[in-house]
Design a protein around this motif. Sequence first.
Motif, mmCIF file in Angstrom:
data_model
loop_
_atom_site.group_PDB
_atom_site.id
_atom_site.type_symbol
_atom_site.label_atom_id
_atom_site.label_comp_id
_atom_site.label_asym_id
_atom_site.label_seq_id
_atom_site.Cartn_x
_atom_site.Cartn_y
_atom_site.Cartn_z
ATOM 1 N N ASP A 332 8.696 83.508 -56.431
ATOM 2 C CA ASP A 332 7.251 83.394 -56.194
ATOM 3 C C ASP A 332 6.882 84.309 -55.044
ATOM 4 O OD1 ASP A 332 8.328 81.942 -54.083
ATOM 5 O OD2 ASP A 332 6.712 80.474 -54.057
ATOM 6 N N GLY A 409 13.928 77.197 -52.389
ATOM 7 C CA GLY A 409 13.642 76.190 -51.374
ATOM 8 C C GLY A 409 12.970 75.030 -52.100
ATOM 9 N N ARG A 446 -1.128 82.852 -55.201
ATOM 10 C CA ARG A 446 0.297 83.167 -55.375
ATOM 11 C C ARG A 446 0.597 83.542 -56.820
ATOM 12 N NH1 ARG A 446 3.808 79.442 -52.163
ATOM 13 N NH2 ARG A 446 2.812 79.170 -50.150
HETATM 14 O O1 LIG Z 1 6.567 80.891 -51.181
HETATM 15 C C1 LIG Z 1 6.908 79.777 -50.831
HETATM 16 O O2 LIG Z 1 6.262 79.065 -50.075
HETATM 17 C C2 LIG Z 1 8.247 79.298 -51.224
HETATM 18 O O3 LIG Z 1 8.835 79.942 -52.249
HETATM 19 C C3 LIG Z 1 8.267 77.827 -51.371
HETATM 20 O O4 LIG Z 1 8.603 77.366 -52.642
HETATM 21 C C4 LIG Z 1 9.296 77.359 -50.398
HETATM 22 O O5 LIG Z 1 10.580 77.686 -50.876
HETATM 23 C C5 LIG Z 1 9.179 75.889 -50.199
HETATM 24 O O6 LIG Z 1 7.845 75.614 -49.835
HETATM 25 C C6 LIG Z 1 10.112 75.442 -49.088
HETATM 26 O O7 LIG Z 1 9.707 76.081 -47.935
HETATM 27 P P1 LIG Z 1 10.477 75.740 -46.553
HETATM 28 O O8 LIG Z 1 11.882 76.135 -46.815
HETATM 29 O O9 LIG Z 1 9.819 76.595 -45.552
HETATM 30 O O10 LIG Z 1 10.320 74.270 -46.363
#
Ligand SMILES: O=C(O)[C@H](O)[C@@H](O)[C@H](O)[C@H](O)COP(=O)(O)O
Length: 514
Positions: A332, A409, A446
């Motif tokens: 993403d 994540g 996004r």
């Molecule tokens: O573009 C984004 O915001 C990420 O791809 C999103 O999916 C991220 O991986 C999660 O929100 C976890 O974010 P953290 O690791 O900062 O908690």
Amino acid sequence: MYLYCPRHKLYSTPIYHSQKAVVTASHNTDPMATYAPLWLSTSPSTLSSPFPRVGRSFTWLASPKPQQVLYKRLSNSRASCIFRKDSERFDGLRTKGNGSKDGAGETDKTEEKSTSTPSGPVSSNMTEKTGEKSTSTPSGPVSSNKTETTGEKSTSTPSEPVSSNKTEKTGEKSTSTPSEPVSSTKTEKTGEKSTSTPSEPVSSNKTEKTMEKSTSTPSEPVSSSKTEKTGEKSTSTPSEPVSSNKTEKVTIPPPEPITSKKTEKDVFETEEKLAESLAKYVADLSKTYTKTGGFFNVVLSGGTLIRSLRKLSEPPYVNSIEWSKWRVFWVDERVVPRDHIDSNYKIALDGLLSRVPILLRNVYPINDSLLDEAAADDYEARLKRLVNNRVIDTSPDSGFPVFDLILLGMGPDGHVASLFPRHALLKETQNWVAYLDDSPKHPPKRITFTFPVINSSENIAFVVCGFSHADAVHRALESGEDSVVKLPVQMISPQGQVKWFLDKDAASKLKKLI
Ligand SMILES: O=C(O)[C@H](O)[C@@H](O)[C@H](O)[C@H](O)COP(=O)(O)O
């Protein structure tokens, strides 16, 4: 063992001893449609008995030394045999493209040259080198090789033709055993077994940058546990010859019965130890996929993931990984300029990619000159060109692109990529890349891979730290099928391997640690 179609003088996939195959129905437009392959019991000169008819199963005979594997393993553990003329290169192979300007995000001119941009899921013939047998469970390529057909131009002077019909990957399996986790869980589900042998270390790819020698030893995760689930997996094959207007393929179940797709979770005392183990996991997978010329197609997330990948830019990995064989994509991305503080590309460039000798030409950020939906359409079209040029594999089952590793994540609300709870995009089943302008996590605009693409990945690794994620981690890993409303993270169910890297806080609400 080869399949041979006398009518079209086509060899096919070498098949290992005792493999079974079922000839399924075919499009009559398919050159192999009318004829199932004729079995070669030993070599092309001694053809075995007349070939079986569509729908019948038959056993491969003893196997002479295979030359080239030309099949794609289907997600449900079948592999479709795709023949090619014994004397010809693959059609569609590009001669070396003039490439495009080096540097991230430059449109690869050879990408543009591909004639068709498939509209929906794409199926494509692939070159496959022999996937050597392994005895261990798959974490490496199920079997995915790609003919290098685009001008994957390196920023350094290529020592050999940049694009050729060289095959890029073998179905090798990593022998990685992550540094002993304090707790890790393996959940066995039905899935597919790779049959590749443990890979030998690849020659180290000397980096142009010298880094301080790291004295760190691989970390000890806090806990690990393995639980086994079994389940039947249908390997349905047509019982009756199907009408001739379907594509005929020889479908080959793997030499061994399908086994398990594993979900592992490793819990670490600290994020530092998690980062050490994560680096080893990624490096081992990279070694598996890049051995003997393969590329490693990796997909990154945003957020804190990049920070946890920092050990890759330190010895030994900064020197040992074949970075020139990495291709980097994003699961993403925020629709902002590439140099914007919110850009996942910028986060990854600053945190990792600028610190390792990766070829920026092999880094695929979004086209930041496009806004809104156009950015998603453009990224999807780009991926389809790369699939069409055999730079990215596709799942023969679904036609969606198959990446080697997607690093995810997860938000405290259980979102993954930019797929958020109760969002309409959770139901997207056709598009590969979708656009949203109402992200509950800043910034609102996004693009994101959809679940069919994410779930086609051969390996998925979740990297989750912090107590705020503990509830979502518990629901993702322990709520089972009974949860009424599934979190996005619970909709991740790839054909491949899933591994969770958790720190103690994120795992603090898990009941089953050991
Ligand atoms: O573009 C984004 O915001 C990420 O791809 C999103 O999916 C991220 O991986 C999660 O929100 C976890 O974010 P953290 O690791 O900062 O908690």
